[in-house]
Design a protein around this motif. Structure first.
Motif, PDB file in Angstrom:
ATOM      1  N   GLU A  25       0.827  -1.210   0.000  1.00  0.00           N
ATOM      2  CA  GLU A  25       0.000   0.000   0.000  1.00  0.00           C
ATOM      3  C   GLU A  25       0.863   1.261   0.000  1.00  0.00           C
ATOM      4  N   LEU A  26       1.977   1.236   0.726  1.00  0.00           N
ATOM      5  CA  LEU A  26       2.882   2.393   0.717  1.00  0.00           C
ATOM      6  C   LEU A  26       3.506   2.580  -0.660  1.00  0.00           C
ATOM      7  N   SER A  27       3.842   1.489  -1.308  1.00  0.00           N
ATOM      8  CA  SER A  27       4.405   1.573  -2.653  1.00  0.00           C
ATOM      9  C   SER A  27       3.417   2.211  -3.615  1.00  0.00           C
ATOM     10  N   GLY A  30       2.317   6.121  -1.392  1.00  0.00           N
ATOM     11  CA  GLY A  30       3.324   7.070  -0.936  1.00  0.00           C
ATOM     12  C   GLY A  30       2.871   7.906   0.235  1.00  0.00           C
ATOM     13  N   ALA A  31       1.833   7.443   0.934  1.00  0.00           N
ATOM     14  CA  ALA A  31       1.311   8.189   2.085  1.00  0.00           C
ATOM     15  C   ALA A  31       0.869   7.202   3.147  1.00  0.00           C
ATOM     16  N   LEU A  32       1.377   7.366   4.359  1.00  0.00           N
ATOM     17  CA  LEU A  32       1.070   6.435   5.441  1.00  0.00           C
ATOM     18  C   LEU A  32      -0.415   6.457   5.782  1.00  0.00           C
ATOM     19  N   GLY A  33      -1.016   7.651   5.790  1.00  0.00           N
ATOM     20  CA  GLY A  33      -2.438   7.742   6.113  1.00  0.00           C
ATOM     21  C   GLY A  33      -3.305   7.023   5.102  1.00  0.00           C
ATOM     22  N   VAL A  34      -2.980   7.185   3.822  1.00  0.00           N
ATOM     23  CA  VAL A  34      -3.743   6.509   2.771  1.00  0.00           C
ATOM     24  C   VAL A  34      -3.569   4.998   2.882  1.00  0.00           C
ATOM     25  N   ALA A  35      -2.334   4.551   3.092  1.00  0.00           N
ATOM     26  CA  ALA A  35      -2.077   3.121   3.235  1.00  0.00           C
ATOM     27  C   ALA A  35      -2.848   2.541   4.411  1.00  0.00           C
ATOM     28  N   ALA A  37      -5.634   3.715   5.754  1.00  0.00           N
ATOM     29  CA  ALA A  37      -7.073   3.708   5.439  1.00  0.00           C
ATOM     30  C   ALA A  37      -7.432   2.538   4.545  1.00  0.00           C
ATOM     31  N   ARG A  38      -6.588   2.245   3.577  1.00  0.00           N
ATOM     32  CA  ARG A  38      -6.867   1.123   2.677  1.00  0.00           C
ATOM     33  C   ARG A  38      -6.829  -0.209   3.412  1.00  0.00           C
ATOM     34  N   MET A  39      -6.025  -0.280   4.473  1.00  0.00           N
ATOM     35  CA  MET A  39      -5.939  -1.506   5.262  1.00  0.00           C
ATOM     36  C   MET A  39      -6.991  -1.575   6.350  1.00  0.00           C
TER      37      MET A  39
END
Length: 322
Positions: A25-27, A30-35, A37-39
């Protein structure tokens, strides 16, 4: 195996699925918050997972970049492996489901337009006779999009044209794809006793922009024949809009011959191929899979049916590009 590699191998075995998914997800984001949220987890939890990985491995996997972050070369390399592991686990689950139920599962195939109509469609129709529980998801789009989806694990295989040095994909060359010139029924050119190349240039041609494979192939062939470039007052890559143009105007549209052949013999179809051969063709397409992967049983059945279909189709249909 030296001690440092052995140590890393042992540490990697301690990573959990959540660690691997976070890297993927980070790949992508590129954003920890987005990654996070997706998880479906909180950002502090994602931050702890990332810190755990780096502490266990003793390697920096990310670095700050403005308000976001980017993976280090080590992080990017591990993310690539993590993505492959996730794809293999998902495929293993599909294998187990098929084995446990004894029924065919879901096969996800992608194709560019010509092979989709000439190979995938008849192969699916035949396969569904012997495997009525088989479900299929068919994606028809450009080769670039298909290869991206294949690498991401959203397709099992594709009939496409991958880049020449794509190490993540394996490609088995299938055939070239000839191109026909299509016009509406009743077009003025159809009443000529013999259509000459100069006659074609008196009409507008409708094609995609100059970056599309079909347009590049047509322009290259016309240049080989020392013919002028046709006028293109309207450019579009939409198949439906192209059909609307050729049925309502006197323009000419280059189209993959298998697409045109799929409608041949139907008098209600308002377009036909011109009886002229300029040797137009696009580059050969391939059967593309992820490197090192094993297709699921259902995907294997469809691949075999498509390859059998290839051997039945007269190669003269596909020889234009070879």
């Amino acid at each position: 195996m030296n001690s440092s590699i052995a140590g890393l191998s042992s540490q990697l075995r301690q990573l959990r699925q959540q660690h691997l998914r976070l890297l993927v997800e980070l790949s992508d984001s590129g954003a920890l918050g987005v990654a996070a949220a997706r998880m479906g987890i909180a950002q502090p939890a994602a931050s702890r997972l990332l810190a755990e990985m780096e502490a266990n491995l003793g390697i920096a996997l990310h670095e700050r970049q403005g308000r976001g972050l980017r993976l280090t070369p080590a992080g990017a390399a591990l993310a690539l492996r993590a993505r492959r592991i996730q794809i293999e686990i998902a495929d293993a689950a599909r294998d187990l489901a098929e084995a446990a139920t004894g029924r065919a599962g879901v096969v996800r195939v992608g194709a560019v337009t010509g092979p989709a109509l000439n190979l995938v469609l008849p192969a699916l129709k035949e396969l569904q006779q012997s495997h009525p529980h088989l479900r299929s998801e068919v994606t028809v789009t450009t080769s670039v999009a298909l290869c991206d989806q294949l690498r991401a694990g959203r397709l099992d295989f594709a009939l496409a044209r991958p880049g020449p040095e794509d190490g993540e994909l394996d490609a088995r060359l299938i055939a070239g794809e000839p191109v026909s010139l299509v016009v509406r029924r009743g077009h003025p050119l159809l009443v000529l006793p013999r259509i000459k190349p100069a006659d074609l240039m008196c009409h507008d041609w409708v094609m995609g922009d100059d970056e599309t494979l079909l347009t590049q192939s047509v322009k290259a062939r016309l240049a080989e024949l020392r013919l002028p470039m046709p006028q293109r007052r309207i450019s579009t890559s939409s198949f439906l809009f192209t059909l609307a143009l050729i049925t309502q105007t006197d323009c000419i549209a280059p189209m993959a011959t298998p697409v045109v052949d799929s409608f041949a013999g139907n008098p209600s179809i308002p377009f036909v191929s011109l009886p002229v051969d300029l040797g137009l063709a696009v580059a050969p397409f391939s059967l593309v899979t992820r490197a090192g992967s094993q297709p699921t049983p259902s995907a294997r059945r469809l691949i075999e049916a498509i390859l059998a279909r290839c051997s039945e189709v007269s190669l003269a249909q596909w020889a234009g590009a070879e």
